[in-house]
Scaffold this active site. Structure first.
Site, mmCIF file in Angstrom:
data_model
loop_
_atom_site.group_PDB
_atom_site.id
_atom_site.type_symbol
_atom_site.label_atom_id
_atom_site.label_comp_id
_atom_site.label_asym_id
_atom_site.label_seq_id
_atom_site.Cartn_x
_atom_site.Cartn_y
_atom_site.Cartn_z
ATOM 1 N N TRP A 1 79.064 26.676 134.356
ATOM 2 C CA TRP A 1 80.095 27.141 133.519
ATOM 3 C C TRP A 1 80.460 28.588 134.265
ATOM 4 O O TRP A 1 81.674 29.041 134.220
ATOM 5 C CB TRP A 1 79.314 27.926 132.393
ATOM 6 C CG TRP A 1 80.219 28.678 131.547
ATOM 7 C CD1 TRP A 1 80.104 29.937 130.915
ATOM 8 C CD2 TRP A 1 81.498 28.018 130.886
ATOM 9 N NE1 TRP A 1 81.354 30.321 130.398
ATOM 10 C CE2 TRP A 1 81.924 29.449 130.010
ATOM 11 C CE3 TRP A 1 82.205 27.009 130.723
ATOM 12 C CZ2 TRP A 1 83.066 29.235 129.437
ATOM 13 C CZ3 TRP A 1 83.499 26.929 130.047
ATOM 14 C CH2 TRP A 1 83.855 28.223 129.503
ATOM 15 N N GLU B 1 85.531 23.697 128.065
ATOM 16 C CA GLU B 1 83.973 23.175 128.137
ATOM 17 C C GLU B 1 84.453 21.579 128.839
ATOM 18 O O GLU B 1 83.023 21.266 129.256
ATOM 19 C CB GLU B 1 83.522 23.152 126.622
ATOM 20 C CG GLU B 1 83.584 24.303 126.072
ATOM 21 C CD GLU B 1 82.044 25.164 126.582
ATOM 22 O OE1 GLU B 1 81.456 24.661 127.515
ATOM 23 O OE2 GLU B 1 81.736 26.448 126.475
ATOM 24 N N TYR C 1 80.849 38.066 129.369
ATOM 25 C CA TYR C 1 81.113 36.788 128.543
ATOM 26 C C TYR C 1 80.006 36.993 127.555
ATOM 27 O O TYR C 1 80.390 36.534 126.238
ATOM 28 C CB TYR C 1 81.185 35.623 129.256
ATOM 29 C CG TYR C 1 81.249 34.547 128.612
ATOM 30 C CD1 TYR C 1 82.541 34.002 128.066
ATOM 31 C CD2 TYR C 1 80.199 33.702 128.597
ATOM 32 C CE1 TYR C 1 82.556 32.816 127.428
ATOM 33 C CE2 TYR C 1 80.230 32.381 127.816
ATOM 34 C CZ TYR C 1 81.611 32.121 127.155
ATOM 35 O OH TYR C 1 81.583 30.929 126.586
#
Length: 226
Positions: free
Chosen positions: A72, A64, A42
């Site tokens: 996350w 988000e 990522y």
């Protein structure tokens, strides 16, 4: 990203001064990737790279929102589940979701089963359609909030990066989205979105991605309102 997210799973130690981690491949990366394969992919290929595709932008801002209060990494590892549950984040389709779809999502172990966040995604899909009608694209709208260079820190060192939770621009974007009926778009969530979509380049000085991302931003054609 926070140190807390990866602290219990550290495979590599960060430099206490620069905040960089020296990877097995010899490349230096931002501290938050923590030596984890998911985060490395990522970090290297998505985070900070400029995006103008509406579907991807909708996915990013929704994820988000789901991340609020969570790691996350949890969201990243469930991303394929989210895509399956929310029609690959094609907001034209998500806008048509019904209470039956909400209940389906609440039973889906492949995502974060939070009713308000699920309902928010459906609501935000409808608001996204309105934005596209007004601005021509989500990209044109979001990129209109890009910070001016003079409003950015001169250097993104470790100490600076750790304080970048929200900015004047993320607060303004958050306020405008809320006025337009969006939800789960607080200024901190919105700043994380701005980082993710490449509106800002918060890769640390010395991270191998920083210059690559900056070059991509330099050649990126900002979308304009139609």
């Amino acid at each position: 990203m926070s140190e807390q997210e990866t602290g219990s799973q550290k495979k590599h130690e960060r430099d206490p001064i620069t905040g960089l981690i020296h990877g097995d491949d010899g490349k230096q990366r931002c501290w938050w990737y923590g030596g984890l394969e998911d985060y490395q992919r990522y970090h290297d290929t998505e985070w900070g790279w400029p995006v103008d595709d509406d579907r991807r932008l909708f996915e990013k801002i929704c994820l988000e929102g789901f991340q609020s209060g969570l790691s996350w990494l949890t969201i990243l590892r469930k991303r394929e589940g989210f895509r399956a549950a929310f029609a690959n984040f094609e907001f034209e389709k998500v806008a048509k979701f019904t209470e039956q779809d909400v209940n389906r999502c609440l039973e889906d172990t492949g995502i974060v089963r939070h009713r308000k966040k699920i309902e928010s995604t459906i609501n935000n899909a409808n608001r996204a359609l309105e934005l596209r009608e007004e601005f021509g694209s989500l990209a044109a709208y979001f990129w209109s909030f890009e910070p001016k260079p003079e409003n950015r820190p001169p250097r993104i060192d470790f100490e600076t990066a750790r304080t970048l939770g929200k900015t004047e621009e993320s607060t303004a974007l958050s306020k405008d989205l809320k006025k337009r009926g969006w939800s789960f778009v607080g200024p901190t969530t919105v700043y994380a979105f701005m980082q993710s979509m490449g509106m800002v380049n918060d890769h640390l000085e010395g991270c191998f991605c920083r210059e690559l991302v900056e070059e991509a931003r330099d050649t990126f054609v900002r979308p304009k309102r139609k």
